[in-house]
Design an enzyme around this catalytic site. Structure first.
Site, PDB file in Angstrom:
ATOM      1  N   PRO A 107      16.924  36.222  47.529  1.00  0.00           N
ATOM      2  CG  PRO A 107      17.605  33.984  47.457  1.00  0.00           C
ATOM      3  CD  PRO A 107      18.110  35.387  47.286  1.00  0.00           C
ATOM      4  CG  MET A 108      14.645  37.566  51.438  1.00  0.00           C
ATOM      5  SD  MET A 108      14.653  39.316  51.896  1.00  0.00           S
ATOM      6  CE  MET A 108      14.354  40.106  50.315  1.00  0.00           C
TER       7      MET A 108
ATOM      8  CG  HIS B 129      19.734  30.591  54.668  1.00  0.00           C
ATOM      9  ND1 HIS B 129      19.711  29.841  53.520  1.00  0.00           N
ATOM     10  CD2 HIS B 129      18.439  30.939  54.901  1.00  0.00           C
ATOM     11  CE1 HIS B 129      18.475  29.714  53.094  1.00  0.00           C
ATOM     12  NE2 HIS B 129      17.681  30.392  53.903  1.00  0.00           N
TER      13      HIS B 129
ATOM     14  CG  ASP C  68      23.129  36.282  51.179  1.00  0.00           C
ATOM     15  OD1 ASP C  68      22.379  37.261  51.033  1.00  0.00           O
ATOM     16  OD2 ASP C  68      22.808  35.261  51.811  1.00  0.00           O
TER      17      ASP C  68
ATOM     18  N   GLY D 147      24.046  40.043  55.902  1.00  0.00           N
ATOM     19  CA  GLY D 147      24.482  41.158  56.726  1.00  0.00           C
ATOM     20  C   GLY D 147      24.668  42.473  56.015  1.00  0.00           C
TER      21      GLY D 147
ATOM     22  CB  THR E 161      19.350  27.695  48.465  1.00  0.00           C
ATOM     23  OG1 THR E 161      19.061  28.997  47.961  1.00  0.00           O
ATOM     24  CG2 THR E 161      19.743  27.801  49.926  1.00  0.00           C
TER      25      THR E 161
ATOM     26  CB  SER F 274      11.988  32.566  47.316  1.00  0.00           C
ATOM     27  OG  SER F 274      11.957  31.398  48.111  1.00  0.00           O
TER      28      SER F 274
ATOM     29  CE  LYS G  50      21.096  33.226  49.419  1.00  0.00           C
ATOM     30  NZ  LYS G  50      20.575  32.395  50.542  1.00  0.00           N
TER      31      LYS G  50
ATOM     32  CE1 TYR H  61      16.073  27.189  50.553  1.00  0.00           C
ATOM     33  CE2 TYR H  61      13.960  28.230  50.087  1.00  0.00           C
ATOM     34  CZ  TYR H  61      15.177  28.219  50.752  1.00  0.00           C
ATOM     35  OH  TYR H  61      15.495  29.235  51.612  1.00  0.00           O
TER      36      TYR H  61
ATOM     37  NE  ARG I  60      20.875  44.279  58.106  1.00  0.00           N
ATOM     38  CZ  ARG I  60      20.845  43.059  57.576  1.00  0.00           C
ATOM     39  NH1 ARG I  60      21.191  42.880  56.297  1.00  0.00           N
ATOM     40  NH2 ARG I  60      20.476  42.025  58.281  1.00  0.00           N
TER      41      ARG I  60
END
Length: 374
Positions: free
Chosen positions: A90-91, A268, A299, A301, A167, A119, A244, A141, A303
Site C-alpha cells: 500500500p502506497m 514502514h 515488508d 527494503g 496499518t 491505500s 501491518k 489507516y 528490491r
C-alpha cells in the site's frame, strides 16, 4: 509543485534491467520534492538504510543436483492463489508520480497475478481500483472518526476487496526531514480520494518548514489505538485480516491472539520510527512467536527476486514490494509497472533455480547465513 506528465508512449530504457534501476530513471522524471516524498525516510534515515543493508547480509545456501528444472512461482497469499509470493504494497497518493495512479498499478498487478493493496490515502477511490479486476486488498489507516472507519470497511467489502490490511505503526506520521525542508504539500489535482471532500484540506496547504501531509495525517489519524480496537475490527469483518507494522514478536503473538490471519513485519519502509531494526532482522523471531498460526509477510527494503528468496528461506509466506513499483509507475505508467513485475518474476525464477528449488515452498528448507555466519 507540479505532478509528472503522462509517460504514455515513452520508449523503455534498455539500461533498466532490474527493479533497482527504476530508481534512477524515476528520479530523472519526477519533481525533486515528489522524489523525496516517495524515496525518503524519517529522521536521519538510519532505518531506511538498515533495511537494505540487512537484506544484503542474508546469504542463502543453494542446493545442487535436485532436479528442480524450471521453478514454479505460484503460491497462496491471504488464502487465495497468487502467481508470485509477492503483493504490491500500500502506497499513498500514486497520482503524484503518474496521472493514472492507482488504476495503472492495480491493472499491472492484475496482469501479473499478484495482489494489489489499495491505500486509505489512495488518489483513486477503492471502487475504481477494484474495477480493474485486480485481487485488491484494502489497507486501513485508523481514523479519529470511527464512523468513517466503518464506512471505509463497508466500501472495501462492497467493492469486492478480498482482504483487509490494517496499518498499526502510525500513531503519528514519522518526522520526515526531506518533506520538512521542502515544505511538501499535495498539488491541487491529487486528493485522498477515499475520504469525504475537504477531509484532506491540510495536505494542500504549504507552510515553510512544515510537511502538509504530516499535518493532515496528524489531524486525521487516531493516535491511541489499543488491542481492543483491533479485536473490534476483527469482529466487524469476515475478510482475512492482515496486521501491518509489527516488529516485536510479542506484538505478533498478540495480533494472532485477537484473530489476525497474517502479520506483516514492517517498519514502514524506514518512514516511521527511525532507529527501528531492519525488518529482515526481526523476521525469524516473529515467525517463532507466530508459530504457524498465521501467515507472515516481509515488508520494507525488498528490491529483487533474490530478496524474495531470502524472505522465503527465512520462513516468510511472501513479501510486499513498494517503492520499486512507484518508481516504475513514474517512469512508464502501467507499462513500467508491468515491466517491473515481470522482472521480479524473472529474478525470482532464476533465484529459485540457482538455489535448487522447484517452487517457493521448497525455498523454506534452504539454510540461511546472516551477519557473522558468512
Amino acid at each position: 509543485m507540479s505532478t509528472p506528465e503522462s509517460t504514455a508512449g515513452r520508449p523503455a530504457d534498455d539500461r533498466v534491467v532490474c527493479l533497482a534501476d527504476f530508481a534512477g530513471a524515476a528520479r530523472a522524471v519526477l519533481p525533486a520534492d515528489v522524489w523525496d516524498f516517495v524515496s525518503g525516510g524519517s529522521g536521519a534515515e538510519t532505518t531506511l538504510a538498515a533495511n537494505r543493508a540487512a537484506l544484503d547480509r542474508v546469504a542463502v545456501l543453494p542446493r545442487v543436483l535436485r532436479g528442480a528444472g524450471v521453478p514454479r512461482l505460484d503460491t497462496m497469499l491471504a488464502g487465495r492463489p497468487a502467481a508470485l509470493p509477492a503483493a504490491v504494497a500500500p502506497m499513498a497518493y500514486q497520482r503524484l508520480v503518474h496521472p493514472d495512479g492507482e488504476r495503472a498499478l492495480a491493472t499491472a498487478a492484475r496482469g501479473a497475478g499478484v495482489p494489489y493493496v489499495a491505500s486509505t490515502l489512495g488518489s483513486c477511490p477503492v471502487e475504481e481500483v477494484a474495477a480493474t479486476g485486480a485481487d485488491v486488498w484494502f489497507q486501513l489507516y485508523w481514523l479519529r472518526d470511527r464512523a468513517l472507519v466503518v464506512d471505509l470497511l463497508a466500501r472495501a467489502e462492497e467493492a469486492g476487496c478480498s482482504a483487509l490490511m490494517v496499518t498499526v505503526d502510525v500513531p503519528v506520521l514519522g518526522r520526515r526531514l526531506r518533506d520538512l525542508r521542502n515544505a511538501f504539500r499535495l498539488p491541487a489535482g491529487v486528493v485522498a480520494a477515499n475520504l469525504p471532500g475537504g477531509r484532506d484540506d491540510l495536505a494542500h496547504q504549504g507552510t515553510p518548514g512544515v510537511s502538509a501531509v504530516a499535518a493532515d495525517s496528524g489531524a486525521a489519524f487516531a493516535p491511541a489505538l489499543t488491542w481492543s480496537d483491533l479485536a473490534w475490527l476483527r469482529s466487524e469483518t469476515r475478510l482475512p485480516l492482515l496486521v501491518k507494522g509489527v516488529l516485536d514478536p510479542r506484538d505478533a503473538a498478540l495480533a494472532v491472539s485477537v484473530g489476525a490471519d497474517a502479520v506483516v513485519v514492517s517498519n514502514h519502509g524506514g518512514r516511521q520510527f527511525d532507529g527501528a531494526p531492519a525488518t529482515v532482522t526481526m523476521l525469524p523471531e516473529v515467525l517463532a512467536a507466530v508459530d504457524g498460526r498465521a501467515e507472515v509477510l516481509l515488508d520494507s527494503g525488498v528490491r529483487s527476486g533474490t530478496d524474495v528468496l531470502r524472505a522465503l528461506a527465512l520462513g516468510a509466506t511472501g513479501v510486499l514490494v513498494g517503492r520499486p513499483m512507484l518508481w516504475a509507475l513514474a517512469v512508464d505508467g502501467r507499462a513500467g509497472a508491468e515491466r517491473a513485475l515481470s522482472m521480479l518474476a524473472e529474478e525470482l525464477r532464476d533465484a529459485l533455480a540457482l538455489a535448487g528449488c522447484a517452487d517457493p515452498t521448497e525455498a523454506r528448507d534452504l539454510r540461511v547465513l546472516t551477519g557473522g555466519d558468512r
